[in-house]
Design an enzyme around this catalytic site. Structure first.
Site, mmCIF file in Angstrom:
data_model
loop_
_atom_site.group_PDB
_atom_site.id
_atom_site.type_symbol
_atom_site.label_atom_id
_atom_site.label_comp_id
_atom_site.label_asym_id
_atom_site.label_seq_id
_atom_site.Cartn_x
_atom_site.Cartn_y
_atom_site.Cartn_z
ATOM 1 C CG ASP A 326 16.531 -18.956 30.874
ATOM 2 O OD1 ASP A 326 15.537 -18.068 31.101
ATOM 3 O OD2 ASP A 326 16.313 -20.159 31.112
ATOM 4 C CD GLU A 355 14.922 -15.614 34.072
ATOM 5 O OE1 GLU A 355 13.792 -15.531 34.147
ATOM 6 O OE2 GLU A 355 15.316 -16.599 33.525
#
Ligand code: CA
Length: 636
Positions: A326, A355
């Site tokens: 993340d 990400e």
């Protein structure tokens, strides 16, 4: 402030992972703190009583603090606290607590061997004969199972994904059998480590959160266990789930959120060694690249080691097969390279991607961060491609259309994504950021932002339902024929809607659940997804696997029609059963005509239908492509 503290990550140092080591005859404790003047363990007979023993820890030359308690300490609980600047810190389970009480308040001393389900030692990662043959399916424990139509008994629990033979009321496969039928290779599960936003003592109440609020990184979330009060239960059941998925031939990717903690002073990282694990602003406040109030400091030696040891722990203890990071852009590149190297020693087929961005600017030099732009500097670490997402369906930040919903201006960006964002043909479609195509995570939707049905509804406001179904299929086709690594948001194949809610992180189950009843209602759409996954997996040409091969075999045939892409993968002898593959994508309401090289072709997809086994043959070089659809041809 300890940001400049030099800590040498040397192998002779104790592992952070060895914080609490249980043995029948003794239990040892090891914690790291360079600033504590004293440290102690509070040993409790159970999870709730205040009565406890206090054990002083002794510091070694490397700032690790140790204690050794004789006797069998199993089923006791502990916390740690440190003394500095005249005060004792709040108690906390250590940063590497592996077993915890309800809501993760205290760490538990357990015999980890007793958490192994039957047959665990024989559990193996499903074989991966081709590392490029990856289709990831993302889901949340509750989204996937809570519906009354799911046919699943242990709704919202790890055990839900151990149930075989479940069906919808109409008899369509659901649960784990559905995943097998769909043909995915990896299941990515939204946070399943212990997070803070759900009260594990009131699980009977309305309770939903995505879980991007880490409390204990190395213990499973209690809300997904059948008994959050029993520290071994959540561990055993998480392992049972992974074991069952492995038996079904599906690998498991864990969504890891090392970039921030739920809060600072409520978490071990904040309490045990104040400030060290976080990036600080010059004014002494916590930096906030996560947008959640803090950002961790992977560039600090012990935070880096913590992350490396933590992923390795999940890979070894739980047999996890991959990690999705993340807000990876908050971490530094060197940490990601070290994580990759450490996982390679366990198994090089373990996936790593994330990400490549942050919520706000992190307090660290941009060029050192694991941002998408620098993906090529982190071999075999992938990044989500907002390029192909925005190109196919439009950006999440507006309601514009994408190529698949009629915006021909996105054509070039789709081509960029189809090549996997490498340096293709001297950066013909844009400057490549992926060193290899598999570092490009091809996707159009995930848990964030609109789901696909809602995104198309938001932009295609004048089209019929039939047209919007065609756009949906065309958009997902772009993902499934891309040279990048494929990622699908769970439930898109069942035409899920979140009723226009684009941030459902704490919306009720009614918004978030996958509507299993749609497997019958929208069976045509489901079949298209399943067949397209089959087509991708049957043809190596769609996942050539290296930038060199993509440059050698991929071409785009020129056409004056701006709404048409003609993507050809040629000269495949020795690589694929096909001589060549041609994908024609028509992103307009008009029938498109095109010229392709003459040959004998099997039709794999046409007019919004697809079949991996073929839908008839054609010869010659003139083709028509129906509105908002793909024509996919396999040459013999
Ligand atoms: Ca929790």
């Amino acid at each position: 402030m300890l940001t400049a503290l030099a800590v040498t990550a040397c192998t002779r140092q104790p592992r952070l992972e060895d914080e609490c080591l249980y043995g029948h005859k003794a239990t040892s404790f090891t914690f790291w703190s360079p600033v504590a003047e004293q440290m102690e363990v509070c040993l409790y007979p159970d999870a709730t009583s205040t009565e406890h023993e206090t054990i002083a820890l002794k510091k070694d030359k490397q700032n690790f603090w140790h204690a050794y308690i004789n006797g069998d300490q199993a089923s006791k609980y502990y916390t740690v606290r440190s003394y500095q600047n005249g005060t004792w810190s709040e108690e906390a389970p250590g940063i590497f607590a592996k077993a915890v009480s309800v809501n993760g308040a205290r760490a538990a001393i357990i015999n980890m061997a007793q958490t192994n389900p039957e047959g665990w030692t024989a559990d193996q990662r499903p074989a991966m004969p081709d590392m490029t043959d990856i289709v990831v399916y993302e889901t949340h424990m509750r989204d996937f199972t809570m519906s009354n139509y799911s046919g699943i008994t242990n709704k919202g629990k790890f055990l839900a994904l151990t149930e075989e033979g479940t069906t919808t009321p109409e008899g369509f496969a659901s649960g784990i059998d559905h995943l097998k039928e769909l043909g995915i290779t990896h299941l990515q599960i939204l946070p399943m480590f212990d997070y803070g936003s759900i009260d594990e003592t009131t699980l009977d109440k309305r309770n939903y959160n995505w879980g991007y609020d880490p409390v204990n990184y190395n213990a499973p979330e209690g809300g997904y266990s059948t008994d959050p009060y029993d520290p071994t239960c959540r561990i055993r059941e998480a392992k049972q789930m992974i074991q069952a998925l492995h038996k079904a031939g599906i690998r498991v990717v864990m969504d890891v959120v090392y970039n921030h903690t739920y809060n600072v002073m409520g978490c071990s990282l904040g309490r045990v060694v104040p400030e060290y694990f976080y990036r600080m602003n010059e004014d002494g406040t916590y930096a906030n690249g996560s947008g959640c109030g803090n950002e961790t400091a992977s560039d600090h030696a012990m935070m880096r080691r913590f992350m490396v040891e933590s992923v390795c722990y999940w890979a070894k203890e739980y047999h996890v097969d991959g990690f999705r990071f993340d807000l990876m852009g908050i971490h530094d590149q060197e940490t990601m390279r070290q994580i990759r190297a450490a996982l390679d020693e366990i198994d090089p087929t373990i996936l790593t991607y994330g990400e490549g961005w942050a919520a706000m600017a992190p307090a660290y030099p941009y060029e050192e961060l694991a941002m998408k732009q620098w993906t090529y500097k982190m071999p075999r670490v992938g990044a989500f491609s907002d390029d192909i997402r925005n190109a196919l369906i439009g950006s999440p930040f507006d309601h514009e259309r994408g190529f698949a919903s009629g915006n021909s201006r996105c054509r070039q960006a789709v081509c960029f994504g189809l090549t996997g964002a490498i340096n293709y043909n001297d950066n013909q479609f844009g400057e490549g950021w992926a060193g290899e195509p598999m570092q490009h995570v091809s996707y159009i939707t995930c848990h964030d932002n609109y789901c696909l049905r809602d995104r198309i509804d938001a932009s295609a406001t004048t089209e019929t339902e039939d047209t919007k179904h065609r756009m949906n299929k065309l958009a997902q086709t772009g993902v499934l024929v891309s040279q990048g690594m494929t990622f699908i948001y769970g439930g898109e194949e069942l035409f899920r809607t979140k009723l226009g809610i684009d941030n459902s992180y704490q919306s009720p189950d009614s918004i978030n659940i996958i509507p299993w009843e749609n497997k019958k209602t929208y069976h045509d759409l489901y079949t298209y997804y399943r067949q397209m996954i089959g087509i991708r997996r049957a043809h190596k040409g769609f996942h050539l696997g290296s930038a060199e091969l993509v440059n050698e075999h991929v071409e785009f045939i020129e056409t004056d029609n701006e709404s048409l892409i003609i993507y050809r993968i040629k000269d495949l002898e020795g690589i694929d059963s096909a001589k060549s593959l041609i994908v024609l994508m028509n992103g307009s309401a008009e029938v498109a005509e095109a010229e392709i090289p003459a040959g004998n072709y099997t039709i794999l997809a046409k007019d919004a239908q697809a079949n991996a086994k073929g839908m008839g043959t054609m010869e010659g070089n003139n083709v028509t492509v129906e509105p908002y659809s793909a024509l996919i041809l396999e040459e013999h």
